[in-house]
Scaffold this active site. Sequence first.
Site, PDB file in Angstrom:
ATOM      1  N   ASP A  13       0.813  -1.224   0.000  1.00  0.00           N
ATOM      2  CA  ASP A  13       0.000   0.000   0.000  1.00  0.00           C
ATOM      3  C   ASP A  13       0.843   1.269   0.000  1.00  0.00           C
ATOM      4  O   ASP A  13       0.439   2.301   0.525  1.00  0.00           O
ATOM      5  CB  ASP A  13      -0.968   0.026   1.210  1.00  0.00           C
ATOM      6  CG  ASP A  13      -1.778  -1.241   1.307  1.00  0.00           C
ATOM      7  OD1 ASP A  13      -2.346  -1.637   0.286  1.00  0.00           O
ATOM      8  OD2 ASP A  13      -1.812  -1.841   2.401  1.00  0.00           O
ATOM      9  N   LYS A  16       2.137   2.007  -5.239  1.00  0.00           N
ATOM     10  CA  LYS A  16       2.756   1.486  -6.471  1.00  0.00           C
ATOM     11  C   LYS A  16       1.897   1.767  -7.692  1.00  0.00           C
ATOM     12  O   LYS A  16       2.409   2.084  -8.762  1.00  0.00           O
ATOM     13  CB  LYS A  16       2.980  -0.029  -6.360  1.00  0.00           C
ATOM     14  CG  LYS A  16       4.005  -0.420  -5.316  1.00  0.00           C
ATOM     15  CD  LYS A  16       4.143  -1.925  -5.196  1.00  0.00           C
ATOM     16  CE  LYS A  16       2.967  -2.609  -4.583  1.00  0.00           C
ATOM     17  NZ  LYS A  16       2.695  -2.333  -3.169  1.00  0.00           N
ATOM     18  N   GLY A  40      -4.454  -4.497  -4.244  1.00  0.00           N
ATOM     19  CA  GLY A  40      -5.403  -3.464  -4.665  1.00  0.00           C
ATOM     20  C   GLY A  40      -4.606  -2.254  -5.071  1.00  0.00           C
ATOM     21  O   GLY A  40      -3.965  -1.623  -4.240  1.00  0.00           O
ATOM     22  N   HIS A  41      -4.582  -1.970  -6.356  1.00  0.00           N
ATOM     23  CA  HIS A  41      -3.789  -0.844  -6.831  1.00  0.00           C
ATOM     24  C   HIS A  41      -4.718   0.310  -7.205  1.00  0.00           C
ATOM     25  O   HIS A  41      -5.505   0.204  -8.128  1.00  0.00           O
ATOM     26  CB  HIS A  41      -2.931  -1.262  -8.034  1.00  0.00           C
ATOM     27  CG  HIS A  41      -1.856  -2.232  -7.640  1.00  0.00           C
ATOM     28  ND1 HIS A  41      -1.139  -2.974  -8.535  1.00  0.00           N
ATOM     29  CD2 HIS A  41      -1.380  -2.573  -6.430  1.00  0.00           C
ATOM     30  CE1 HIS A  41      -0.266  -3.724  -7.888  1.00  0.00           C
ATOM     31  NE2 HIS A  41      -0.404  -3.507  -6.615  1.00  0.00           N
ATOM     32  N   THR A  42      -4.613   1.384  -6.435  1.00  0.00           N
ATOM     33  CA  THR A  42      -5.509   2.514  -6.643  1.00  0.00           C
ATOM     34  C   THR A  42      -4.848   3.532  -7.562  1.00  0.00           C
ATOM     35  O   THR A  42      -3.725   3.948  -7.324  1.00  0.00           O
ATOM     36  CB  THR A  42      -5.817   3.180  -5.282  1.00  0.00           C
ATOM     37  OG1 THR A  42      -6.201   2.161  -4.376  1.00  0.00           O
ATOM     38  CG2 THR A  42      -6.920   4.214  -5.394  1.00  0.00           C
ATOM     39  N   GLN A 225       1.790  -6.203  -3.040  1.00  0.00           N
ATOM     40  CA  GLN A 225       2.151  -6.213  -1.611  1.00  0.00           C
ATOM     41  C   GLN A 225       3.470  -5.458  -1.410  1.00  0.00           C
ATOM     42  O   GLN A 225       3.757  -4.559  -2.167  1.00  0.00           O
ATOM     43  CB  GLN A 225       2.212  -7.633  -1.048  1.00  0.00           C
ATOM     44  CG  GLN A 225       0.855  -8.324  -0.943  1.00  0.00           C
ATOM     45  CD  GLN A 225       0.414  -8.985  -2.232  1.00  0.00           C
ATOM     46  OE1 GLN A 225       1.173  -9.690  -2.878  1.00  0.00           O
ATOM     47  NE2 GLN A 225      -0.824  -8.777  -2.618  1.00  0.00           N
ATOM     48  N   THR A 302      -9.861  -4.843   1.118  1.00  0.00           N
ATOM     49  CA  THR A 302     -10.808  -5.313   2.128  1.00  0.00           C
ATOM     50  C   THR A 302     -11.498  -4.161   2.864  1.00  0.00           C
ATOM     51  O   THR A 302     -12.416  -4.406   3.640  1.00  0.00           O
ATOM     52  CB  THR A 302     -10.071  -6.174   3.180  1.00  0.00           C
ATOM     53  OG1 THR A 302      -9.011  -5.369   3.733  1.00  0.00           O
ATOM     54  CG2 THR A 302      -9.482  -7.422   2.570  1.00  0.00           C
ATOM     55  N   PRO A 305      -9.206  -0.715   8.157  1.00  0.00           N
ATOM     56  CA  PRO A 305      -8.329   0.416   8.459  1.00  0.00           C
ATOM     57  C   PRO A 305      -6.879  -0.059   8.496  1.00  0.00           C
ATOM     58  O   PRO A 305      -6.593  -1.153   8.984  1.00  0.00           O
ATOM     59  CB  PRO A 305      -8.769   0.892   9.844  1.00  0.00           C
ATOM     60  CG  PRO A 305      -9.791  -0.061  10.325  1.00  0.00           C
ATOM     61  CD  PRO A 305     -10.127  -1.036   9.239  1.00  0.00           C
ATOM     62  N   ASP A 334       2.538  14.790   1.456  1.00  0.00           N
ATOM     63  CA  ASP A 334       1.561  15.816   1.842  1.00  0.00           C
ATOM     64  C   ASP A 334       0.742  15.408   3.069  1.00  0.00           C
ATOM     65  O   ASP A 334       0.218  16.272   3.770  1.00  0.00           O
ATOM     66  CB  ASP A 334       0.614  16.107   0.666  1.00  0.00           C
ATOM     67  CG  ASP A 334      -0.042  14.838   0.157  1.00  0.00           C
ATOM     68  OD1 ASP A 334       0.688  13.970  -0.353  1.00  0.00           O
ATOM     69  OD2 ASP A 334      -1.269  14.697   0.304  1.00  0.00           O
ATOM     70  N   SER A 412       6.022  12.400  -4.475  1.00  0.00           N
ATOM     71  CA  SER A 412       4.590  12.443  -4.785  1.00  0.00           C
ATOM     72  C   SER A 412       3.883  13.313  -3.756  1.00  0.00           C
ATOM     73  O   SER A 412       4.060  13.129  -2.553  1.00  0.00           O
ATOM     74  CB  SER A 412       4.040  11.015  -4.764  1.00  0.00           C
ATOM     75  OG  SER A 412       2.645  11.048  -4.874  1.00  0.00           O
TER      76      SER A 412
HETATM   77  P1  IMP Z   1      -2.947 -12.885   2.085  1.00  0.00           P
HETATM   78  O1  IMP Z   1      -2.026 -12.335   1.061  1.00  0.00           O
HETATM   79  O2  IMP Z   1      -4.410 -12.651   1.775  1.00  0.00           O
HETATM   80  O3  IMP Z   1      -2.659 -14.326   2.418  1.00  0.00           O
HETATM   81  O4  IMP Z   1      -2.696 -12.081   3.460  1.00  0.00           O
HETATM   82  C1  IMP Z   1      -1.484 -12.186   4.187  1.00  0.00           C
HETATM   83  C2  IMP Z   1      -1.087 -10.841   4.791  1.00  0.00           C
HETATM   84  O5  IMP Z   1      -0.711  -9.946   3.738  1.00  0.00           O
HETATM   85  C3  IMP Z   1      -2.218 -10.130   5.559  1.00  0.00           C
HETATM   86  O6  IMP Z   1      -1.629  -9.427   6.640  1.00  0.00           O
HETATM   87  C4  IMP Z   1      -2.761  -9.145   4.545  1.00  0.00           C
HETATM   88  O7  IMP Z   1      -3.383  -8.029   5.159  1.00  0.00           O
HETATM   89  C5  IMP Z   1      -1.482  -8.756   3.822  1.00  0.00           C
HETATM   90  N1  IMP Z   1      -1.720  -8.292   2.442  1.00  0.00           N
HETATM   91  C6  IMP Z   1      -2.032  -9.039   1.362  1.00  0.00           C
HETATM   92  N2  IMP Z   1      -2.153  -8.271   0.274  1.00  0.00           N
HETATM   93  C7  IMP Z   1      -1.892  -7.013   0.653  1.00  0.00           C
HETATM   94  C8  IMP Z   1      -1.808  -5.771  -0.053  1.00  0.00           C
HETATM   95  O8  IMP Z   1      -1.997  -5.669  -1.270  1.00  0.00           O
HETATM   96  N3  IMP Z   1      -1.494  -4.682   0.713  1.00  0.00           N
HETATM   97  C9  IMP Z   1      -1.239  -4.769   2.046  1.00  0.00           C
HETATM   98  N4  IMP Z   1      -1.296  -5.901   2.728  1.00  0.00           N
HETATM   99  C10 IMP Z   1      -1.616  -7.017   2.049  1.00  0.00           C
END
Ligand code: IMP
Length: 430
Positions: A13, A16, A40-42, A225, A302, A305, A334, A412
Amino acid sequence: MACVIIVGAQWGDEGKGKIVDLLTERADAVVRYQGGNNAGHTVMFGNKTFVTHLVPSGILRKTTSILGNGVVIDLAELIKEIEELEQMGIEVENRLHISDRAQLVMPWHKTFDRLREEQKGEKKIGTTGRGIGPAYEDKIGRSGIRVGDLLEPEYFKTRLEEIVDEKNQLLEHYFKTNEPPFSANEIFSEFAEHLKKLKPFICDTALQVNQLVEQEKNILFEGAQGTFLDVDHGTYPFVTSSNTLAGGACAGAGIGPTRITDVLGIVKAYTTRVGSGPFPTELFDKDGELLQSVGNEFGATTGRPRRCGWFDALLVRQAVRLNGVSGMAVMKLDVLDKFETLKIAIAYRLPNGELTENLPRSLENVTPVYEEMAGWNCKTAGVTDYEQLPPQMLAYLERMSELVGAPVSIISTGPKREESIVLNPDQLWL
Ligand code: IMP
């Protein structure tokens, strides 16, 4: 020609998606090499916000988008995402390519992800529940099903029957649930439908990537990730199940290390983490709340928070080493606009009282040692002229760069691609 890997230097997060989008303008192809729809790429595109989970965020521009062999794919979710993009007027067909070697996320992977987390109770990992861990387990355990298997219905059916039998045994005897068993026939029909939509997208993407290299094209490898969710180098067991590091791009896309030209590390100006696991600089006070609200720190996948804390130089220095980062994009500066004082962790005191400047194997129970810096306490959101950045921000950036051992290439100051300062365009390699 350039092959640049974009990698998150913290716990994901970092932003990227925005940087991939910014650089995509100069790229011929964008390749994802690991993870699945846990990402999740915003990206802000005009005034619209897009969140992509599986499809590389490069799809929003006119670039070839590739899901490499290292990705795990939930076909139903992929189709949903493609349809959403198409409804927004983005052309996907002929521009998205899916590796025939990529592993499928099957229904039991999602069920087992959920059941395992429930079983773990307090000790849960806090996964995204997308079946990612179980899908990678089956890949390594040689019980996975690959995208290309769908192209051979007889083989797919036999393999499905063998695997479903084992999964139903687990469901009944290990998890002891009353959930209905998996049906090989139903899954076969469902996946045959998915194949109808996706068949034109499937190919040997490693061959495609290497041909692009031979044609001297510019390729971006989009990591999902972040470094400390890497299954080897992250805060194990609170990690994801793939190699998120730059090194993972080679195996996950089918390209040799000698072809990679640079690694851009994406670094948030503070630290966040979603899910469970140690986080030494986490804040539980009003500063943490301010980071969370101003930074809009809620998970793109998801909606959970995100935990927030000060910038941790030990963490990012380790990320610079593990990934071979050659330049950094510093994101969300910022968000720090309202702070009078900023803190950077420069060492940890270990539970045995020792001080260390290198990241220990376990981050549990370490106490960060902070250095304080003056905040800039003025609005920088949206500033695009380097000369207009306050001196305190420049000092913060300089100190970050010195502590972590990598130069700053991009600053940025907001979510839009224009809200970026590229320090030296030559440093962007493409
Ligand atoms: P999993 O990848 O769903 O198995 O989750 C394993 C861990 O990686 C958990 O703590 C998730 O919250 C974290 N995680 C998985 N994908 C992301 C992401 O894109 N951003 C931040 N944390 C992530």
